[in-house]
Design an enzyme around this catalytic site. Structure first.
Site, mmCIF file in Angstrom:
data_model
loop_
_atom_site.group_PDB
_atom_site.id
_atom_site.type_symbol
_atom_site.label_atom_id
_atom_site.label_comp_id
_atom_site.label_asym_id
_atom_site.label_seq_id
_atom_site.Cartn_x
_atom_site.Cartn_y
_atom_site.Cartn_z
ATOM 1 N N ASP A 67 -13.344 7.862 0.361
ATOM 2 C CA ASP A 67 -12.132 8.110 1.455
ATOM 3 C C ASP A 67 -11.481 9.170 0.916
ATOM 4 O O ASP A 67 -11.898 9.901 -0.259
ATOM 5 C CB ASP A 67 -11.323 7.026 1.390
ATOM 6 C CG ASP A 67 -10.899 6.509 0.099
ATOM 7 O OD1 ASP A 67 -11.103 6.967 -0.849
ATOM 8 O OD2 ASP A 67 -10.578 5.282 0.203
ATOM 9 N N ASN A 134 -2.964 -5.074 -0.700
ATOM 10 C CA ASN A 134 -2.921 -5.993 0.548
ATOM 11 C C ASN A 134 -4.544 -6.003 1.043
ATOM 12 O O ASN A 134 -4.737 -6.655 2.047
ATOM 13 C CB ASN A 134 -2.254 -5.186 1.774
ATOM 14 C CG ASN A 134 -3.029 -3.837 1.933
ATOM 15 O OD1 ASN A 134 -4.027 -3.624 1.438
ATOM 16 N ND2 ASN A 134 -2.615 -2.762 2.972
ATOM 17 N N HIS A 136 -6.916 -4.042 1.110
ATOM 18 C CA HIS A 136 -7.721 -3.102 1.831
ATOM 19 C C HIS A 136 -9.129 -2.677 0.899
ATOM 20 O O HIS A 136 -8.974 -2.902 -0.346
ATOM 21 C CB HIS A 136 -6.889 -1.943 2.136
ATOM 22 C CG HIS A 136 -6.402 -0.996 0.882
ATOM 23 N ND1 HIS A 136 -5.309 -0.432 0.927
ATOM 24 C CD2 HIS A 136 -6.902 -0.746 -0.176
ATOM 25 C CE1 HIS A 136 -4.924 0.308 -0.286
ATOM 26 N NE2 HIS A 136 -6.015 0.006 -0.958
ATOM 27 N N GLU A 141 -7.467 -0.810 6.397
ATOM 28 C CA GLU A 141 -6.490 -1.778 6.154
ATOM 29 C C GLU A 141 -6.611 -3.032 6.810
ATOM 30 O O GLU A 141 -7.394 -3.006 7.599
ATOM 31 C CB GLU A 141 -5.131 -1.082 6.685
ATOM 32 C CG GLU A 141 -4.788 0.666 6.025
ATOM 33 C CD GLU A 141 -4.171 0.361 4.489
ATOM 34 O OE1 GLU A 141 -4.166 -0.833 3.934
ATOM 35 O OE2 GLU A 141 -3.692 1.425 4.203
HETATM 36 C C1 F6R Z 1 -9.665 4.733 -3.457
HETATM 37 C C2 F6R Z 1 -9.677 3.435 -2.705
HETATM 38 C C3 F6R Z 1 -8.612 2.423 -2.841
HETATM 39 C C4 F6R Z 1 -8.631 1.864 -3.970
HETATM 40 C C5 F6R Z 1 -7.272 0.808 -3.963
HETATM 41 C C6 F6R Z 1 -7.159 0.397 -5.688
HETATM 42 O O1 F6R Z 1 -10.669 5.356 -3.029
HETATM 43 O O2 F6R Z 1 -10.578 3.312 -1.565
HETATM 44 O O3 F6R Z 1 -8.854 1.503 -1.756
HETATM 45 O O4 F6R Z 1 -9.496 1.438 -4.544
HETATM 46 O O5 F6R Z 1 -6.274 1.149 -3.334
HETATM 47 O O6 F6R Z 1 -6.358 1.211 -6.014
HETATM 48 P P1 F6R Z 1 -6.129 1.409 -7.722
HETATM 49 O O7 F6R Z 1 -7.770 1.184 -8.301
HETATM 50 O O8 F6R Z 1 -5.426 2.517 -7.974
HETATM 51 O O9 F6R Z 1 -5.495 -0.016 -8.053
#
Ligand code: F6R
Length: 238
Positions: A67, A134, A136, A141
């Site tokens: 992403d 959440n 995701h 989301e």
């Molecule tokens: C990042 C992504 C997000 C993260 C998620 C957890 O490319 O796709 O879904 O994997 O928000 O973020 P961290 O690892 O920083 O806790």
């Protein structure tokens, strides 16, 4: 969903790296989708170290960035592209043209997303994912359609706030481009990675709660080959 719980963070990293090396050994041309965020950083550092030592190679693989955040300058260290380059891509032997990413600066974002789907082509061999507070996956989301493809999305408020950890300023992104649940769930193998106590509650809901697109990570329970890697803290409520 296969649950791999490691007592310590160091053995959790070791576990991920051991599995990853095994997959590269069996399929040197592994087609992967990789996330950024903080979760995978230690595993990336260890994979880069092993690659430098000649213990593994990415030379025949391809990597697709999961992403990208919109509205940040191209050089912002919080851009997923810059994060993955700095943490992994710059330190491994991946051919330059085998690193694929989404361009949020494209004038026609719909075309950019369609082009990315075409570039992905068939199923991923391996998808690595972190998990949002959440639930995701990528920037998919809660409420994202199971059949959703690569597209532009609006970030949930909690996801915006989480971005602060990656940024040196407080202009938080409001949108991004993401690979969709359709491509993630179609992968031959998916690994969900989580560490630290903050993830304990969402990991419990992912594993024990209802399977629903209101909690995208729970959908992985229906995937035929999914591994959940948790350290002791993230797995403390399992
Ligand atoms: C990042 C992504 C997000 C993260 C998620 C957890 O490319 O796709 O879904 O994997 O928000 O973020 P961290 O690892 O920083 O806790």
């Amino acid at each position: 969903m296969n649950i791999l719980k490691f007592d310590q963070e160091s053995t959790w990293v070791e576990g991920i790296v051991t599995f990853w090396r095994d997959r590269l050994l069996h399929n040197p041309a592994l087609k992967m989708c990789l996330p950024t965020g903080l979760t995978p950083n230690q595993a990336y550092a260890e994979m880069a170290r092993c690659c430098k030592k000649g213990q593994l190679s990415f030379s025949k693989t391809s990597i697709y960035l999961l992403d990208e955040y919109g509205g940040l300058s191209a050089t912002d260290p919080g851009k997923s592209f810059n994060m993955l380059k700095e943490r992994l891509i710059n330190h491994i032997d991946l051919p330059k043209d085998k690193f694929h990413f989404l361009n949020t600066e494209a004038t026609k974002l719909d075309e950019e997303c369609k082009g990315y789907e075409t570039a992905i082509g068939g199923r991923f061999d391996l998808v690595l994912l972190g998990i949002g507070l959440n639930g995701h996956l990528g920037l998919n989301e809660p409420g994202s359609e199971i059949e959703s493809g690569v597209r532009k999305v609006r970030l949930a408020p909690s996801s915006r706030e989480s971005c602060q950890r990656y940024l040196k300023h407080n202009q938080l992104p409001e949108w991004g481009l993401t690979i969709g649940l359709k491509q993630l769930l179609a992968a031959k193998e998916v690994w969900l990675l989580a560490n630290g106590g903050k993830k304990a509650e969402i990991i419990e809901r992912t594993v024990r709660g209802e399977i629903s697109n209101q909690l995208p990570a729970s959908l992985l329970r229906n995937h035929p080959k999914c591994f959940l890697f948790v350290d002791g803290e993230a797995g403390s409520r399992l």
